[in-house]
Design a protein around this motif. Structure first.
Motif, short mmCIF file in Angstrom:
data_model
loop_
_atom_site.label_atom_id
_atom_site.label_comp_id
_atom_site.label_asym_id
_atom_site.label_seq_id
_atom_site.Cartn_x
_atom_site.Cartn_y
_atom_site.Cartn_z
N UNK A 1 -1.60 -19.21 0.75
CA UNK A 1 -1.94 -18.62 -0.58
C UNK A 1 -0.77 -18.10 -1.41
N UNK A 2 -0.76 -18.70 -2.63
CA UNK A 2 0.50 -18.35 -3.63
C UNK A 2 0.97 -16.87 -3.68
N UNK A 3 -0.21 -15.98 -3.79
CA UNK A 3 0.10 -14.68 -3.81
C UNK A 3 0.62 -13.94 -2.54
N UNK A 4 0.05 -14.45 -1.61
CA UNK A 4 0.48 -14.13 -0.15
C UNK A 4 1.72 -14.60 0.36
N UNK A 5 2.00 -15.86 -0.19
CA UNK A 5 3.28 -16.28 -0.13
C UNK A 5 4.42 -15.48 -0.68
N UNK A 6 4.05 -15.01 -2.35
CA UNK A 6 5.26 -14.10 -2.77
C UNK A 6 5.24 -12.65 -2.08
N UNK A 7 4.07 -12.20 -1.35
CA UNK A 7 4.47 -10.99 -0.61
C UNK A 7 5.09 -11.48 0.53
N UNK A 8 5.12 -12.70 1.17
CA UNK A 8 5.88 -12.65 2.27
C UNK A 8 7.40 -12.83 2.02
N UNK A 9 7.65 -13.49 0.69
CA UNK A 9 9.01 -13.55 0.31
C UNK A 9 9.55 -12.11 0.06
N UNK A 10 8.67 -11.34 -0.34
CA UNK A 10 9.11 -9.98 -0.85
C UNK A 10 9.56 -9.31 0.47
N UNK A 11 8.66 -9.57 1.44
CA UNK A 11 9.18 -8.89 2.90
C UNK A 11 10.21 -9.47 3.41
N UNK A 12 10.72 -10.70 3.12
CA UNK A 12 11.80 -11.49 3.84
C UNK A 12 13.09 -10.79 2.85
N UNK A 13 12.62 -10.48 1.71
CA UNK A 13 13.84 -9.71 0.79
C UNK A 13 14.01 -8.50 1.24
N UNK A 14 13.09 -7.76 1.58
CA UNK A 14 13.19 -6.22 2.19
C UNK A 14 13.96 -6.30 3.29
N UNK A 15 13.48 -7.16 4.29
CA UNK A 15 14.47 -7.18 5.69
C UNK A 15 15.91 -7.55 5.41
N UNK A 16 16.26 -8.37 4.51
CA UNK A 16 17.58 -8.82 4.16
C UNK A 16 18.27 -7.70 3.25
N UNK A 17 17.65 -7.27 2.29
CA UNK A 17 18.37 -5.95 1.50
C UNK A 17 17.92 -4.77 1.52
N UNK A 18 16.81 -4.23 2.21
CA UNK A 18 16.19 -3.20 2.24
C UNK A 18 16.62 -2.38 3.67
N UNK A 19 16.45 -3.23 4.71
CA UNK A 19 16.79 -2.90 6.20
C UNK A 19 18.07 -3.17 6.60
N UNK A 20 18.54 -4.55 6.85
CA UNK A 20 19.77 -4.92 7.22
C UNK A 20 21.02 -4.17 6.80
N UNK A 21 21.18 -3.56 5.46
CA UNK A 21 22.36 -2.92 5.22
C UNK A 21 22.59 -1.76 6.00
N UNK A 22 21.44 -1.12 6.26
CA UNK A 22 21.42 0.43 7.20
C UNK A 22 21.94 -0.14 8.54
N UNK A 23 21.63 -1.33 9.09
CA UNK A 23 21.88 -1.88 10.41
C UNK A 23 23.54 -2.08 10.55
#
Ligand SMILES: N[C@@H](CCC(=O)N[C@@H](CS)C(=O)NCC(=O)O)C(=O)O
Length: 214
Positions: free
Chosen positions: A86-108
């Motif tokens: 689903x296109x909207x769900x796909x965007x939510x998934x990309x949003x979560x990927x970006x969160x992992x990369x830029x919202x979580x990774x930097x603290x690690x």
């Protein structure tokens, strides 16, 4: 098309290792030994001037950044369903990927190497404490998202692989993550997947080879 993954043990390059394996993609791995600064050589810097893993070389073209790499893999191996249809769900998934990369990774990264963000004498402890606080805020968000479900979406996606790394890295720093029960259950579920078992065996193999070469 030839695919080469530049990878380092324990690093976030395990994410494409897992998703390429899930996709059944044939790929070659070039392991880098960070302790020997193999990510700082002129050859590697030509591939990725940011001196980071992962890099996925697609034919002749190096692609950096996990978010882009995950989208490329999902697009080229659609049968693996690495992103929701689903296109909207796909965007939510990309949003979560970006969160992992830029919202979580930097603290690690800060916990791994405090002097890279503050070189004042005696600052290490504070850098680690503050980074852990913010990391845990994010683990709590993930824990709430995972309540009552196996995966972030209604089937396994690249987001599960990316968050697996984000959580695993925290456990490798010996942080007490016991309060994040849904994240722990997700982590254990991930470790049952054949792709993750294969990755863990490969990581062990690379670490043994690096230790023997030391
Ligand atoms: N934003 C990048 C982050 C990549 C990254 O920070 N990789 C770390 C390992 S987890 C690295 O290669 N560090 C080596 C360095 O910074 O010199 C991505 O999501 O792909």
């Amino acid at each position: 098309m030839q695919l080469i993954l530049y990878y380092a043990p324990n690093a976030c390059s395990l994410v494409p290792y897992v998703t390429l394996t899930e996709a059944g993609a044939p790929f070659e791995v070039h392991p880098l030994n960070f302790r020997k600064s193999q990510h700082m050589t002129p050859e590697y810097l030509r591939l990725n001037p940011k001196h980071k893993v992962p890099v996925l070389v697609i034919g002749e073209e190096p692609l950096t950044e996990n978010v882009a790499i995950q989208i490329w893999i999902a697009r080229h191996f659609p049968e693996a369903k690495l992103l929701p249809a689903d296109p909207m769900q796909e965007l939510h998934a990309i949003s979560l990927l970006a969160w992992c990369a830029s919202g979580i990774h930097p603290f690690l990264s800060r916990i791994n190497s405090p002097p890279r963000v503050c070189d004042l004498p005696g600052a290490e402890e504070s850098v680690r404490r503050l980074a852990q606080q913010q990391l845990f805020e994010n683990y709590q968000i993930a824990d709430d998202k995972l309540a009552g479900r196996e995966w972030f979406f209604d089937h396994f996606t690249a987001v599960d692989a990316h968050f697996f790394w984000c959580f695993r890295r925290g456990t490798q720093f010996n942080l007490d993550v016991s309060q994040f029960r849904n994240c722990i259950a997700h982590f254990e579920r991930m470790q049952q997947r054949p792709s993750v078992r294969k990755l863990l065996a490969y990581e062990q193999e690379v670490q043994t080879a690096f230790a023997q070469a030391a």
